[in-house]
Scaffold this motif. Structure first.
Motif, PDB file in Angstrom:
ATOM      1  N   ILE A  84       0.864  -1.140  -0.074  1.00  0.00           N
ATOM      2  CA  ILE A  84       0.273  -0.012   0.123  1.00  0.00           C
ATOM      3  C   ILE A  84       0.730   1.367   0.057  1.00  0.00           C
ATOM      4  O   ILE A  84       0.518   2.258  -0.424  1.00  0.00           O
ATOM      5  CB  ILE A  84      -1.067  -0.150   1.219  1.00  0.00           C
ATOM      6  N   GLU A  85       2.063   1.187   0.555  1.00  0.00           N
ATOM      7  CA  GLU A  85       3.050   2.397   0.564  1.00  0.00           C
ATOM      8  C   GLU A  85       3.177   2.750  -0.973  1.00  0.00           C
ATOM      9  O   GLU A  85       3.409   3.970  -0.968  1.00  0.00           O
ATOM     10  CB  GLU A  85       4.408   2.089   1.230  1.00  0.00           C
ATOM     11  N   TYR A  86       3.213   1.831  -1.935  1.00  0.00           N
ATOM     12  CA  TYR A  86       3.258   2.598  -3.477  1.00  0.00           C
ATOM     13  C   TYR A  86       1.887   3.462  -3.653  1.00  0.00           C
ATOM     14  O   TYR A  86       2.354   4.529  -4.198  1.00  0.00           O
ATOM     15  CB  TYR A  86       3.283   1.679  -4.278  1.00  0.00           C
ATOM     16  N   TRP A  87       0.873   3.076  -3.528  1.00  0.00           N
ATOM     17  CA  TRP A  87      -0.290   3.954  -3.465  1.00  0.00           C
ATOM     18  C   TRP A  87      -0.038   5.296  -2.582  1.00  0.00           C
ATOM     19  O   TRP A  87      -0.491   6.383  -3.033  1.00  0.00           O
ATOM     20  CB  TRP A  87      -1.758   3.266  -2.947  1.00  0.00           C
ATOM     21  N   LEU A  88       0.467   5.100  -1.327  1.00  0.00           N
ATOM     22  CA  LEU A  88       0.857   6.367  -0.696  1.00  0.00           C
ATOM     23  C   LEU A  88       1.690   7.295  -1.258  1.00  0.00           C
ATOM     24  O   LEU A  88       1.457   8.464  -1.047  1.00  0.00           O
ATOM     25  CB  LEU A  88       1.027   5.868   0.762  1.00  0.00           C
ATOM     26  N   MET A  89       2.759   6.657  -1.800  1.00  0.00           N
ATOM     27  CA  MET A  89       3.805   7.479  -2.509  1.00  0.00           C
ATOM     28  C   MET A  89       3.408   8.211  -3.929  1.00  0.00           C
ATOM     29  O   MET A  89       3.787   9.459  -3.989  1.00  0.00           O
ATOM     30  CB  MET A  89       5.022   6.654  -3.126  1.00  0.00           C
ATOM     31  N   LEU A  90       2.200   7.559  -4.340  1.00  0.00           N
ATOM     32  CA  LEU A  90       1.598   8.249  -5.538  1.00  0.00           C
ATOM     33  C   LEU A  90       0.842   9.482  -4.930  1.00  0.00           C
ATOM     34  O   LEU A  90       0.574  10.585  -5.817  1.00  0.00           O
ATOM     35  CB  LEU A  90       0.516   7.394  -6.176  1.00  0.00           C
TER      36      LEU A  90
ATOM     37  N   LYS B 250       4.205  11.844  -5.994  1.00  0.00           N
ATOM     38  CA  LYS B 250       4.781  11.839  -7.136  1.00  0.00           C
ATOM     39  C   LYS B 250       4.596  10.755  -8.000  1.00  0.00           C
ATOM     40  O   LYS B 250       4.034  10.013  -7.472  1.00  0.00           O
ATOM     41  CB  LYS B 250       6.395  11.867  -7.045  1.00  0.00           C
ATOM     42  N   MET B 251       4.623  10.898  -9.203  1.00  0.00           N
ATOM     43  CA  MET B 251       4.390   9.832 -10.254  1.00  0.00           C
ATOM     44  C   MET B 251       5.523   9.008 -10.526  1.00  0.00           C
ATOM     45  O   MET B 251       6.714   9.976 -10.925  1.00  0.00           O
ATOM     46  CB  MET B 251       3.901  10.370 -11.449  1.00  0.00           C
ATOM     47  N   TYR B 252       5.627   7.887 -10.260  1.00  0.00           N
ATOM     48  CA  TYR B 252       6.704   6.838 -10.512  1.00  0.00           C
ATOM     49  C   TYR B 252       6.346   5.567 -10.607  1.00  0.00           C
ATOM     50  O   TYR B 252       5.294   5.222 -10.056  1.00  0.00           O
ATOM     51  CB  TYR B 252       8.017   7.307  -9.636  1.00  0.00           C
TER      52      TYR B 252
ATOM     53  N   ASN C 245      -4.680  10.386  -7.268  1.00  0.00           N
ATOM     54  CA  ASN C 245      -5.770   9.878  -8.177  1.00  0.00           C
ATOM     55  C   ASN C 245      -4.970  10.377  -9.648  1.00  0.00           C
ATOM     56  O   ASN C 245      -5.144   9.339 -10.418  1.00  0.00           O
ATOM     57  CB  ASN C 245      -6.892  10.590  -8.074  1.00  0.00           C
ATOM     58  N   VAL C 246      -4.742  11.352  -9.818  1.00  0.00           N
ATOM     59  CA  VAL C 246      -4.030  11.625 -11.194  1.00  0.00           C
ATOM     60  C   VAL C 246      -2.892  10.643 -11.582  1.00  0.00           C
ATOM     61  O   VAL C 246      -2.785  10.130 -12.696  1.00  0.00           O
ATOM     62  CB  VAL C 246      -3.394  13.297 -11.230  1.00  0.00           C
TER      63      VAL C 246
ATOM     64  N   TYR D 298      -7.731   4.885  -7.188  1.00  0.00           N
ATOM     65  CA  TYR D 298      -8.326   6.242  -7.582  1.00  0.00           C
ATOM     66  C   TYR D 298      -9.669   5.676  -8.202  1.00  0.00           C
ATOM     67  O   TYR D 298     -10.648   6.909  -8.046  1.00  0.00           O
ATOM     68  CB  TYR D 298      -7.563   6.855  -8.538  1.00  0.00           C
ATOM     69  N   GLU D 299      -9.799   4.704  -8.583  1.00  0.00           N
ATOM     70  CA  GLU D 299     -11.289   4.701  -9.076  1.00  0.00           C
ATOM     71  C   GLU D 299     -12.474   4.512  -8.249  1.00  0.00           C
ATOM     72  O   GLU D 299     -13.494   5.033  -8.390  1.00  0.00           O
ATOM     73  CB  GLU D 299     -11.350   3.048 -10.124  1.00  0.00           C
ATOM     74  N   ALA D 300     -12.245   3.945  -7.021  1.00  0.00           N
ATOM     75  CA  ALA D 300     -13.124   4.218  -5.787  1.00  0.00           C
ATOM     76  C   ALA D 300     -13.272   5.465  -5.483  1.00  0.00           C
ATOM     77  O   ALA D 300     -14.520   5.952  -5.212  1.00  0.00           O
ATOM     78  CB  ALA D 300     -12.522   3.221  -4.804  1.00  0.00           C
ATOM     79  N   ILE D 301     -12.201   6.507  -5.300  1.00  0.00           N
ATOM     80  CA  ILE D 301     -12.327   7.814  -4.833  1.00  0.00           C
ATOM     81  C   ILE D 301     -12.944   8.524  -5.957  1.00  0.00           C
ATOM     82  O   ILE D 301     -13.695   9.463  -5.499  1.00  0.00           O
ATOM     83  CB  ILE D 301     -10.991   8.534  -4.685  1.00  0.00           C
ATOM     84  N   ASN D 302     -12.660   8.279  -7.283  1.00  0.00           N
ATOM     85  CA  ASN D 302     -13.354   9.007  -8.118  1.00  0.00           C
ATOM     86  C   ASN D 302     -14.989   8.828  -7.992  1.00  0.00           C
ATOM     87  O   ASN D 302     -15.745   9.833  -8.216  1.00  0.00           O
ATOM     88  CB  ASN D 302     -13.021   8.669  -9.786  1.00  0.00           C
ATOM     89  N   TYR D 303     -15.297   7.702  -7.898  1.00  0.00           N
ATOM     90  CA  TYR D 303     -16.783   7.236  -7.465  1.00  0.00           C
ATOM     91  C   TYR D 303     -17.217   7.941  -6.302  1.00  0.00           C
ATOM     92  O   TYR D 303     -18.440   8.861  -6.577  1.00  0.00           O
ATOM     93  CB  TYR D 303     -16.964   5.822  -7.283  1.00  0.00           C
ATOM     94  N   LEU D 304     -16.747   8.204  -5.392  1.00  0.00           N
ATOM     95  CA  LEU D 304     -17.106   8.956  -4.257  1.00  0.00           C
ATOM     96  C   LEU D 304     -17.263  10.465  -4.450  1.00  0.00           C
ATOM     97  O   LEU D 304     -18.074  10.971  -4.261  1.00  0.00           O
ATOM     98  CB  LEU D 304     -16.047   8.765  -2.996  1.00  0.00           C
TER      99      LEU D 304
END
Length: 216
Positions: free
Chosen positions: A114-120, A123-125, A168-169, A207-213
């Protein structure tokens, strides 16, 4: 519970692999409480836990007809590739717990940890995330951004989560990038999700779930 008595806000149950996912879910629950009712069990656990709860737990059984969505928040790893067929069987069973329309089941997936999601959120990488060393590197990088971070820590996770719009982006880019690697499409389908689980490329689709919300 009769369908006509349902709360006007969508009811979402979230099953989390670990404590960090639970804390992030709590953040979403807080931020989006005006548009959705988000609930999660105290226990960590995914498909088998949801299957058992909706079969045997009276609270969950009684709420099935008014449940709009069930989310599974977890890491995608090579060791779980052979679990797809069993998981899909449970997904299809959960969908049918409610009629007209069926319950929507979403998979909130992040490669490796999950830390990869948190790093996003910063930054994008797209780093490799197959080995323990790969994952530890991402965790170390996250602690540079947020020194107080620890798995399951509410304060630091909430602080990171405030940047969810940036995440999300960036996360959407990670999924779009996979089209060139053979991803069947961007639409949330069983075929696409099987591909994501089987190939374990670096991505996050939380991000898909957050976009839904947000769209609510």
């Amino acid at each position: 519970m009769a369908r006509q008595l349902k709360n006007t806000k969508p009811l979402i149950y979230v099953f989390c692999e670990g404590e960090s996912e639970q804390v992030y879910t709590d953040y979403l629950k807080k931020v989006f409480e005006n548009v959705a009712v988000i609930r999660r069990p105290k226990e960590t656990g995914l498909f088998e836990l949801a299957d058992r709860f909706f079969k045997n737990n009276q609270k969950y059984k009684n709420s099935a007809e008014v449940t709009d969505e069930i989310w599974f928040f977890f890491d995608v790893e090579m060791e779980d590739v052979n679990k797809w067929n069993k998981r899909l069987t449970i997904i299809k069973r959960l969908r049918k717990l409610r009629k007209n329309p069926n319950i929507r089941v979403r998979l909130l997936m992040t490669t490796g940890c999950i830390e990869y999601w948190l790093m996003l959120h910063y930054k994008m990488y797209v780093p490799p995330l197959q080995t323990v060393a790969d994952k530890e590197k991402v965790i170390s990088e996250l602690k540079i951004k947020e020194p107080t971070y620890a798995k399951g820590d509410r304060n630091s996770t909430f602080k990171i989560a405030e940047n969810y719009k940036t995440a999300n982006v960036n996360a959407e880019k990670t999924v779009r990038n996979l089209l060139q690697d053979g991803l069947p499409g961007l639409e949330d389908t069983d075929i696409r999700n099987q591909w994501l689980c089987a190939n374990c490329k670096t991505f996050s689709n939380v991000y898909e779930a957050i976009n839904y919300l947000e769209n609510l």
